[in-house]
Design a protein around this motif. Structure first.
Motif, PDB file in Angstrom:
ATOM      1  N   LEU A 819       0.809  -1.219   0.000  1.00  0.00           N
ATOM      2  CA  LEU A 819       0.000   0.000   0.000  1.00  0.00           C
ATOM      3  C   LEU A 819       0.842   1.269   0.000  1.00  0.00           C
ATOM      4  N   THR A 820       2.166   1.138   0.174  1.00  0.00           N
ATOM      5  CA  THR A 820       3.043   2.325   0.181  1.00  0.00           C
ATOM      6  C   THR A 820       4.341   2.003  -0.555  1.00  0.00           C
ATOM      7  N   ASP A 821       4.995   3.049  -0.982  1.00  0.00           N
ATOM      8  CA  ASP A 821       6.323   2.914  -1.581  1.00  0.00           C
ATOM      9  C   ASP A 821       7.057   4.251  -1.388  1.00  0.00           C
ATOM     10  N   ASP A 822       8.357   4.242  -1.508  1.00  0.00           N
ATOM     11  CA  ASP A 822       9.168   5.448  -1.318  1.00  0.00           C
ATOM     12  C   ASP A 822      10.124   5.622  -2.513  1.00  0.00           C
ATOM     13  N   ILE A 823      10.280   6.899  -2.918  1.00  0.00           N
ATOM     14  CA  ILE A 823      11.230   7.225  -3.995  1.00  0.00           C
ATOM     15  C   ILE A 823      12.182   8.312  -3.473  1.00  0.00           C
TER      16      ILE A 823
END
Length: 998
Positions: A819-823
């Motif tokens: 449900l989440t991701d980081d860049i």
């Protein structure tokens, strides 16, 4: 006037001549009783005109008159004039011959200084019963010849008519010792084989008289396998199954003999006697003659020579009788014409006349004639007339005995009058001239009396001093007193040596003592009552039983002075009535089976109550305090209880293993703290705020892995014990994947059970998982790629602000269940660098089907007509894309034998949260299923379709919407419900068409 009434007339005149003008009896209507049954005496039948508060008054049943109470008995033998209801009872012995009976009673009224006595009779009318229990077919028992056998007594001969639906035990007793029946035979069981005579025996060729073989059988030489029935008690059904027969033994005999039986109906719970009935079962002896009347014995002289004033025994030489069918000892002599002067007496109390006596007492020289106390100068002759009654109440022709009284020609002192003394227990009375008179021809003033025997329960005084010796003048002056010692005695006597200086005689002065109600009741039995915890038990009359020497046992009052602490004493008047707490009860309440002890359910296992026994006297006589003990048997009915201070909350870092200790999880067994408790995980750990994450960690046994580190090979626990928790054998392993930067809240649901099945359900355990910053930031997103004009960018690739303004930069998710991701971006102007993280929130897509848990119990058992809970042990699903609590179960078709209900209301769909909450049940509703179980299949469709919010704003920070499903078919699950039969219906009989058998 009947013959025995004539004999009593002179007795009544003799005894009550001083009160004949003012009888103490105000009502004497007699009693009516059904044959074989009992009846209590009431004031409508017999009443006395004596105020209860003025004088003591007692009534005594005269027992030495065998012509009275011939077929029944009045009890108790002594009772108060103001008797209580259900205290005085007449019981008929079942004899079918007589239609009436008579009871002789003697009333005593005691003042402070005098005793008044009145003798009277009470008539008993015997009625044919209209609703008796013992029913016999007329003419059913017959003996074909002397020494013969009757048919067996079975249900074709005898039946017992009573209500078998209530809890009654029926028993039969053979009352031979009380009635001397059967008089001419015996009762036997099993087959009797007659001895086969050899061919060389004379009887084989020449048949002798029948009594020859019979005589051999009478001696027992031809009875093989014979079982003789005497005074035996057995169940009514057993009595009819034993094959009991009547065997004739004793010719010549009347043509009818009788088998006396007593039937008792006893309450099977309280052991209280519900009803008693007596009966004489007739046996017809074929070929015998009817009973013959008794006759005077020809060897008797029928003359008695008597000295003036001298009490003279009457022996069988004077008068005797015989009867072919009745043993002499059972013959009764009835005086139909008493002597005009003097009286016939029994030597047990020679001061009172009798109107009848037995042949046995006559043979034992206990019957005597007391001449009149007036002197005369010539011989006097009187006549006495008797009738003799046999065992079957037939009476002889009148028998006359002549009495000849010689004149006295002696100067020795003689007793001319002796009435004895009657007094109440503990009283004193003077021995006066009206009680005891002495004559002496030459010197009456010098006659002295010396006490030589007796005085076992009292003492004599003369003018207040010791009364060892006194004179006739002292008797005439009324200064000689007898003082009773107040013991519980009924008889006493004094033997005097009477002398005038030249001659002496010995004479017995009888003393009759009537009991006084001055003794308290006392306990006969006081058994420890044993009751299961929380239960109610009947206090049977055999457990707690008191008696009283002076008054009716039925009216003994148990007054509770110190009530039980752990329970209460209750009275329950009837089987369908509500019981209530009492502080006292009567002994007849115990006999009637309505007194109970109820344990209140507390964890107290020894109890007692203190009580005092009180009789019916006014004021009552009180016993010493008594104690009844109650032992309570523990019952495992208490559920486990959480120990104080238990947190049920565990805090753990996502990279560590945490032990469950007693601080975190501790329940106790209330019944016995050392016993083991078992925990069962009904819902595996789950995230309360992250429904998309299926891995929320697991509980495991620390002994199953070599090192306490996160190990995917560790097996998840389904159950464990408190003992394992206490010794730190149970641990929690957080999820294998990183939980992100925020603390997460996990839970698991469990139940706790003791060894006897007491279970607490639906208990929640909370786990706080703390994140650990142990990973370096990655420039590439973990769950997707960044694209520039549709081309994937790698780490180090550059993009401009213009690319952002023209929307040329996109993020493409890889489709994983995240449900989440980081860049990680680095912004630069060529000289300065600034890095920042762009967070990506992923909206879930429902593309995964719900899956049923693999370790579910496949069969649910339900009793016929009952309701059971559909718990998570039977039905539970998981979904990678949805909140497990919001999964829906829908019935594919309605059940055939029952109904699925939610909180008592029939439903066709429900959520998994309803299952976890214990709201979903299956109730069997199709009625009787017969003798074999029936099977019900509940088919459920498991769905994850739940409407949610339409989230379009990328900056929306509320709860995530439910994912939209992208699949067509939902899984289907079948739950087997086995309905078990219950034996709760009475049998019924179905009859078809009647048929005729030729």
């Amino acid at each position: 006037m009947k013959p025995f009434e004539k004999s009593w007339l002179f007795l009544l005149l003799f005894v009550v001549r001083r009160v004949v003008c003012s009888s103490f009896i105000s009502v004497n209507l007699g009693v009516k009783v059904m044959k074989g049954q009992s009846v209590f005496l009431s004031e409508d039948d017999l009443k006395f005109s004596i105020p209860g508060e003025k004088d003591d008054c007692k009534v005594e049943v005269v027992i030495n008159e065998p012509i009275t109470q011939r077929v029944g008995k009045l009890t108790p033998q002594v009772f108060d004039c103001h008797f209580l209801p259900n205290e005085v009872k007449y019981t008929h012995n079942g004899c079918p011959i007589l239609d009436e009976d008579t009871i002789m009673l003697r009333l005593y009224r005691f003042t402070e200084t005098e005793t008044f006595v009145e003798t009277f009779t009470l008539h008993v009318q015997l009625l044919e019963p209209d609703c008796n229990i013992i029913k016999m077919r007329p003419g059913a028992l017959e003996v074909p010849e002397y020494y013969g056998l009757s048919r067996a007594i079975d249900k074709n001969v005898l039946t017992f008519d009573y209500d078998r639906k209530i809890n009654l035990d029926c028993t039969i007793s053979i009352a031979s010792s009380e009635t001397h029946l059967p008089a001419h035979g015996q009762l036997i069981t099993r087959d009797v084989q007659q001895e086969q005579l050899r061919g060389d025996q004379l009887q084989h060729f020449f048949s002798g008289p029948k009594h020859t073989l019979g005589q051999q059988c009478r001696n027992g030489s031809c009875m093989l396998g014979l079982g003789v029935i005497h005074n035996t008690k057995m169940s009514c059904d057993e009595f009819l199954r034993m094959g009991i027969r009547y065997r004739h033994l004793d010719p010549p005999s009347p043509d009818t003999d009788y088998i006396p039986v007593r039937l008792d109906l006893t309450d099977s719970r309280s052991k209280t006697l519900h009803k008693t009935e007596y009966a004489w079962l007739p046996v017809h002896i074929k070929g015998a003659s009817p009973n013959q009347i008794p006759k005077a014995a020809p060897m008797a002289k029928f003359i008695l020579e008597v000295d003036q004033f001298i009490l003279t025994p009457i022996t069988t030489t004077t008068v005797d009788a015989e009867d072919n069918e009745t043993p002499k000892s059972l013959l009764v002599f009835n005086i139909t014409k008493p002597p005009p002067q003097g009286f016939i007496t029994h030597l047990s109390d020679h001061t009172k006349p009798v109107g009848s006596f037995t042949w046995k007492d006559l043979s034992d020289m206990l019957i005597a004639y007391q001449p009149p106390n007036r002197s005369h100068t010539e011989r006097r002759n009187y006549e006495v007339e008797f009738e003799v009654h046999d065992f079957y109440f037939e009476r002889s022709l009148p028998i006359t005995v002549h009495l000849s009284i010689r004149t006295a020609d002696t100067n020795a002192p003689r007793v001319s009058w002796n009435t004895g003394l009657s007094l109440l227990e503990g009283q004193s009375r003077p021995i006066t001239w009206k009680h005891f008179q002495i004559v002496d021809n030459d010197d009456i003033q010098n006659v002295c009396l010396v006490t030589v025997d007796g005085l076992q329960h009292g003492r004599l005084t003369v003018r207040g001093g010791k009364g060892f010796m006194f004179t006739v003048s002292d008797i005439q002056a009324g200064v000689v007193h007898y003082h009773h010692d107040d013991s519980d005695s009924t008889k006493d006597f004094v033997v005097f040596r009477i002398f005038d200086g030249h001659h002496s005689i010995r004479h017995k002065f009888p003393i009759n003592i009537l009991p006084k109600d001055d003794s308290p009741p006392f306990l006969i039995s006081n058994v420890v009552v044993e009751v299961h915890e929380g239960q109610t038990i009947l206090i049977q009359g055999s457990m707690l039983h008191a008696s009283d020497m002076d008054s009716s046992d039925d009216y003994i009052l148990f007054n509770i002075t110190n009530p039980p602490r752990a329970g209460e004493i209750m009275k329950k008047p009837g089987p369908n009535l509500t019981g209530y707490s009492v502080s006292s009860f009567l002994q007849r309440d115990l006999f009637n089976g309505i007194i109970y002890y109820r344990h209140l359910g507390g964890e107290v296992f020894e109890d007692s109550l203190e009580f005092v026994l009180c009789d019916s006297h006014d004021p009552p006589n009180l016993s010493e305090p008594q104690v009844m003990m109650v032992h309570i048997v523990p019952v495992d009915d208490q559920l486990p209880r959480e120990a104080p201070g238990t947190t049920r909350h565990l805090v753990v870092k996502e990279t560590e293993i945490a032990h469950l200790t007693k601080k975190h999880l501790h329940f106790m067994d209330v019944e016995e703290q050392d016993r083991e408790l078992t925990y069962t995980i009904t819902t595996s750990p789950f995230f309360s705020c992250m429904p998309g994450h299926s891995d929320a960690g697991k509980l495991f046994m620390v002994d199953t892995i070599p090192r306490l580190v996160k190990d995917p090979a560790a097996l998840a626990l389904q159950s464990f014990t408190q003992h394992a928790v206490n010794y730190m054998k149970v641990a929690y392993m957080p999820p294998l994947q990183d939980i992100g930067p925020e603390p997460q809240q996990a839970q698991f649901i469990f139940s706790v059970s003791n060894q006897h099945g007491g279970t607490l359900h639906g208990i929640c355990f909370n786990i706080t998982i703390l994140p650990v910053d142990n990973q370096a930031p990655e420039r590439q997103p973990q769950h997707g790629v960044v694209e520039l004009d549709g081309i994937s960018m790698n780490e180090g690739d550059r993009l401009s602000c213009g690319d952002l303004h023209t929307l040329a930069v996109r993020y493409r998710h890889d489709g994983s269940e995240t449900l989440t991701d980081d860049i990680l971006f680095v912004a630069t102007d060529g000289i300065h660098f600034v890095d920042f993280i762009l967070q990506v929130k992923v909206s879930p897509v429902n593309d995964e089907l719900p899956v049923m848990q693999t370790d579910l119990v496949p069969v649910l058992h339900c009793l016929e007509g009952e309701e059971v809970v559909l718990s998570s042990e039977y039905i539970y699903a998981t979904d990678a894309d949805s909140d497990d609590m919001k999964l829906m179960f829908m019935l594919a078709r309605q059940p055939y034998h029952g109904v699925v209900r939610k909180a008592g209301i029939a439903v066709d769909r429900f959520s998994q949260a309803d299952v976890i909450s214990g709201l979903i049940t299956y109730k069997h509703t199709s009625g009787e299923i017969g003798l074999t179980p029936c099977i019900e299949i509940l088919t459920f469709v498991v769905s994850d379709v739940v409407a949610g919010l339409d989230v379009k704003d990328c900056c929306y920070n509320g709860p995530l919407p439910s994912p939209v499903p992208r699949h067509d078919a939902f899984p289907v699950y079948d739950l087997n419900v086995t309905v078990l039969p219950v034996d709760n219906q009475p049998p019924s009989i179905a009859t078809g068409e009647s048929f005729l058998a030729l």
